[in-house]
Motif scaffolding. Structure first.
Motif, mmCIF file in Angstrom:
data_model
loop_
_atom_site.group_PDB
_atom_site.id
_atom_site.type_symbol
_atom_site.label_atom_id
_atom_site.label_comp_id
_atom_site.label_asym_id
_atom_site.label_seq_id
_atom_site.Cartn_x
_atom_site.Cartn_y
_atom_site.Cartn_z
ATOM 1 N N ARG A 2 0.840 -1.200 0.000
ATOM 2 C CA ARG A 2 0.000 0.000 0.000
ATOM 3 C C ARG A 2 0.873 1.247 0.000
ATOM 4 O O ARG A 2 1.991 1.242 0.522
ATOM 5 C CB ARG A 2 -0.923 0.001 1.220
ATOM 6 N N HIS A 4 1.430 4.913 1.248
ATOM 7 C CA HIS A 4 1.071 5.886 2.272
ATOM 8 C C HIS A 4 1.408 7.282 1.764
ATOM 9 O O HIS A 4 2.520 7.533 1.294
ATOM 10 C CB HIS A 4 1.824 5.600 3.576
ATOM 11 N N ASP A 6 1.678 11.175 2.897
ATOM 12 C CA ASP A 6 1.717 12.129 4.012
ATOM 13 C C ASP A 6 1.130 13.448 3.507
ATOM 14 O O ASP A 6 1.807 14.238 2.835
ATOM 15 C CB ASP A 6 3.165 12.314 4.487
ATOM 16 N N TRP A 7 -0.131 13.675 3.842
ATOM 17 C CA TRP A 7 -0.827 14.854 3.305
ATOM 18 C C TRP A 7 -0.271 16.150 3.867
ATOM 19 O O TRP A 7 -0.455 17.214 3.271
ATOM 20 C CB TRP A 7 -2.325 14.740 3.597
ATOM 21 N N ALA A 38 -9.252 4.293 -1.100
ATOM 22 C CA ALA A 38 -8.663 3.980 0.201
ATOM 23 C C ALA A 38 -7.737 5.116 0.648
ATOM 24 O O ALA A 38 -7.178 5.837 -0.165
ATOM 25 C CB ALA A 38 -7.862 2.686 0.119
ATOM 26 N N ARG A 39 -7.599 5.242 1.952
ATOM 27 C CA ARG A 39 -6.671 6.248 2.483
ATOM 28 C C ARG A 39 -5.236 5.903 2.077
ATOM 29 O O ARG A 39 -4.439 6.792 1.763
ATOM 30 C CB ARG A 39 -6.796 6.267 4.011
ATOM 31 N N GLU A 40 -4.915 4.616 2.096
ATOM 32 C CA GLU A 40 -3.618 4.131 1.615
ATOM 33 C C GLU A 40 -3.904 3.194 0.448
ATOM 34 O O GLU A 40 -4.191 2.008 0.660
ATOM 35 C CB GLU A 40 -2.866 3.399 2.722
#
Ligand code: SF4
Length: 69
Positions: A2, A4, A6-7, A38-40
């Motif tokens: 996945r 990730h 970092d916003w 999905a968030r990730e």
């Protein structure tokens, strides 16, 4: 695996959306939008090399890969 995002670090230049168009769409400002919602977002194993490249080239160091698959 996945991806990730970092916003707090992403500055929305959209480079990752060009390197991983199958995984990431982009919003009108250039910020990545996970296509799977999905968030990730999940990264297909066939795209692992592209994902690793996106992580390496993100100018804000905002991307990381998690998990083996
Ligand atoms: S490459 Fe990095 S800074 Fe650019 S849009 Fe993607 S996550 Fe954000």
């Amino acid at each position: 695996m996945r991806l990730h995002i970092d916003w707090t670090a992403c500055d929305g230049r959209g480079l990752c959306t060009e390197l991983l168009p199958e995984t990431l769409d982009r919003d009108p400002w250039g910020f990545p939008v996970p296509r799977d919602g999905a968030r990730e977002p999940a990264v297909h194993p066939d795209l692992a090399a592209h994902a690793e490249r996106a992580v390496r080239l993100c100018p804000s160091l905002a991307l990381r890969l998690r998990g083996a698959k």
